[in-house]
Design a protein around this motif. Structure first.
Motif, PDB file in Angstrom:
ATOM      1  N   ALA A 128       0.845  -1.208   0.000  1.00 56.99           N
ATOM      2  CA  ALA A 128       0.000   0.000   0.000  1.00 56.99           C
ATOM      3  C   ALA A 128       0.876   1.252   0.000  1.00 56.99           C
ATOM      4  O   ALA A 128       0.606   2.218  -0.727  1.00 56.99           O
ATOM      5  N   ARG A 129       1.938   1.218   0.789  1.00 54.22           N
ATOM      6  CA  ARG A 129       2.850   2.385   0.828  1.00 54.22           C
ATOM      7  C   ARG A 129       3.519   2.593  -0.527  1.00 54.22           C
ATOM      8  O   ARG A 129       3.697   3.724  -0.979  1.00 54.22           O
ATOM      9  N   THR A 130       3.867   1.488  -1.171  1.00 46.13           N
ATOM     10  CA  THR A 130       4.493   1.591  -2.503  1.00 46.13           C
ATOM     11  C   THR A 130       3.505   2.163  -3.516  1.00 46.13           C
ATOM     12  O   THR A 130       3.849   3.060  -4.301  1.00 46.13           O
ATOM     13  N   ILE A 131       2.270   1.663  -3.486  1.00 50.13           N
ATOM     14  CA  ILE A 131       1.253   2.168  -4.434  1.00 50.13           C
ATOM     15  C   ILE A 131       1.042   3.668  -4.204  1.00 50.13           C
ATOM     16  O   ILE A 131       0.955   4.454  -5.152  1.00 50.13           O
ATOM     17  N   GLN A 132       1.012   4.068  -2.946  1.00 49.16           N
ATOM     18  CA  GLN A 132       0.806   5.490  -2.614  1.00 49.16           C
ATOM     19  C   GLN A 132       1.972   6.338  -3.147  1.00 49.16           C
ATOM     20  O   GLN A 132       1.771   7.354  -3.810  1.00 49.16           O
ATOM     21  N   GLN A 133       3.199   5.885  -2.880  1.00 47.75           N
ATOM     22  CA  GLN A 133       4.376   6.657  -3.311  1.00 47.75           C
ATOM     23  C   GLN A 133       4.471   6.670  -4.834  1.00 47.75           C
ATOM     24  O   GLN A 133       4.724   7.718  -5.444  1.00 47.75           O
ATOM     25  N   ASP A 134       4.225   5.513  -5.458  1.00 49.03           N
ATOM     26  CA  ASP A 134       4.299   5.439  -6.929  1.00 49.03           C
ATOM     27  C   ASP A 134       3.293   6.386  -7.564  1.00 49.03           C
ATOM     28  O   ASP A 134       3.553   6.980  -8.612  1.00 49.03           O
ATOM     29  N   ASP A 135       2.123   6.511  -6.921  1.00 48.16           N
ATOM     30  CA  ASP A 135       1.098   7.374  -7.515  1.00 48.16           C
ATOM     31  C   ASP A 135       1.541   8.838  -7.516  1.00 48.16           C
ATOM     32  O   ASP A 135       1.315   9.557  -8.489  1.00 48.16           O
ATOM     33  N   ILE A 136       2.182   9.259  -6.437  1.00 45.37           N
ATOM     34  CA  ILE A 136       2.677  10.648  -6.416  1.00 45.37           C
ATOM     35  C   ILE A 136       3.689  10.843  -7.545  1.00 45.37           C
ATOM     36  O   ILE A 136       3.628  11.825  -8.298  1.00 45.37           O
ATOM     37  N   GLU A 137       4.587   9.872  -7.687  1.00 48.41           N
ATOM     38  CA  GLU A 137       5.611  10.005  -8.738  1.00 48.41           C
ATOM     39  C   GLU A 137       4.986   9.990 -10.127  1.00 48.41           C
ATOM     40  O   GLU A 137       5.375  10.760 -11.005  1.00 48.41           O
ATOM     41  N   SER A 138       3.961   9.132 -10.320  1.00 43.86           N
ATOM     42  CA  SER A 138       3.269   9.104 -11.624  1.00 43.86           C
ATOM     43  C   SER A 138       2.625  10.447 -11.920  1.00 43.86           C
ATOM     44  O   SER A 138       2.701  10.959 -13.040  1.00 43.86           O
ATOM     45  N   CYS A 139       1.978  11.015 -10.906  1.00 40.62           N
ATOM     46  CA  CYS A 139       1.302  12.310 -11.117  1.00 40.62           C
ATOM     47  C   CYS A 139       2.316  13.388 -11.493  1.00 40.62           C
ATOM     48  O   CYS A 139       2.049  14.218 -12.370  1.00 40.62           O
TER      49      CYS A 139
END
Ligand code: MRU
Length: 352
Positions: A128-139
């Protein structure tokens, strides 16, 4: 803004900024169980496709903790856990990020084989933490690719809220606007109010104003006039699901904005991460459209504004056909028609 979705490890709780109360009240809604997560998703304490995905991922972790408390990790815990995951995946039907996050959790489970329940719970917290961090980077990548599509001085229309609040942070459509500003351009935003939940008036205006980005709220039905008067140089919106052919399903009213943009020769962009692209669904017409409670239309807050007992349509999303979309901005770059090819190429290059 990244603190609107926070996992508190000590309290074993997901803390969400309650988006139902914005912009006037900033209050935290605490989720400790699967039931809390589903309630938060369905009542739109948290909303927006990527934010829904991040919440679902933490929901899988909370579900594992719940089943651990119930079974001690013995007996038929696997069946009970799978039931909880399915309840989370079905909380809302349209945004594909919800099921995508649950499928990622299931895949991580499969990859670990005969894992114990405590170890699985720990692995899902990390996921979940990875998905959250990856999403910020994707944005932020979406912002960099999308920012170049706009010029200094442009006024950009957006519909609904595809900002930091709708993602883990930075935003998709609003990420593009932030990207243009980071590139030194002076742009301003028209936020369509987005009846009936008012994500534009309440949430887009709230977060842009907080960041000192010039924003003006307009009634949804002012869109045609604003375009005709030359007050809009481009449109950028998010998406809840982009299908294999490049159709984009987004908040109700988006299709109308796209038709009007075409009529007025205004570019219409969709900004979304690859996690929002569903290559298993052929076209936008194949996507289930959420049909929400009439009360969102008949009432503003607690005040009734419609006659009692008159039926209401409250479809929450509509599909915009790909031929109305100038380009799709992803974290892997700007995709153009023919979309089936450009989408497949982006997935291949990402190794997905
Ligand atoms: O019903 P909502 O508020 O969850 O709908 C949100 C939208 O339609 C957004 O535009 C979409 O999810 C993109 S969010 C980055």
């Amino acid at each position: 803004m990244t603190d609107h979705i926070q996992y508190d490890d000590a309290a074993k709780a997901l803390k969400l900024l309650d988006q139902r109360l914005l912009p006037c009240t900033e209050e935290t809604f605490v989720c400790r169980t699967t039931e809390d997560i589903v309630y938060a998703l369905q009542t739109m304490v948290v909303r927006g496709a990527p934010a829904i995905g991040v919440t679902a991922a933490y929901g899988c972790h909370l579900a594992a903790l719940e089943i651990l408390a119930e079974t001690g990790g013995e007996g038929d815990w696997k069946t009970k856990l799978l039931e909880k995951l399915e309840i989370i995946a079905e909380a809302r039907p349209t945004a594909v990020n919800l099921r995508w996050a649950v499928v990622r959790a299931k895949d991580a489970w499969d990859a670990r084989g005969d894992v114990s329940l405590p170890d699985l719970a720990a692995a899902w917290l990390e996921l979940a933490r990875t998905i959250q961090q990856d999403d910020i980077e994707s944005c932020m990548a979406i912002g960099r690719f999308g920012g170049v599509l706009f010029n200094d001085g442009d006024t950009i229309m957006t519909h609904c809220n595809a900002g930091a609040l709708a993602t883990a942070g930075y935003g998709t459509a609003l990420g593009v606007i932030r990207g243009a500003i980071d590139q030194g351009k002076h742009v301003q935003v028209i936020a369509n109010e987005t009846r009936p939940f008012l994500q534009g008036a309440r949430l887009t205006a709230y977060e842009l104003h907080k960041d000192n980005i010039p924003v003006t709220i307009a009634c949804d039905n002012a869109c045609a006039l604003l375009m005709k008067k030359g007050m809009v140089q481009g449109v950028v919106v998010g998406a809840d699901r982009i299908t294999a052919n490049g159709d984009a399903v987004n908040k109700i009213g988006t299709y109308g904005v796209a038709v009007l943009a075409k009529q007025h020769g205004i570019p219409f962009y969709v900004a979304a991460p690859l996690s929002t692209i569903d290559r298993d669904t052929p076209t936008g017409d194949d996507v289930p459209i959420e049909d929400r409670t009439p009360r969102e239309v008949t009432h503003v807050g607690d005040v009734q504004i419609c006659p009692t007992d008159v039926p209401v349509y409250n479809f929450a999303f509509d599909p915009t056909p790909n031929e109305l979309i100038t380009a799709i901005v992803t974290e892997r770059g700007v995709l153009r028609a023919p979309y089936t090819e450009s989408i497949n190429k982006a997935f291949d290059e990402a190794g997905l």
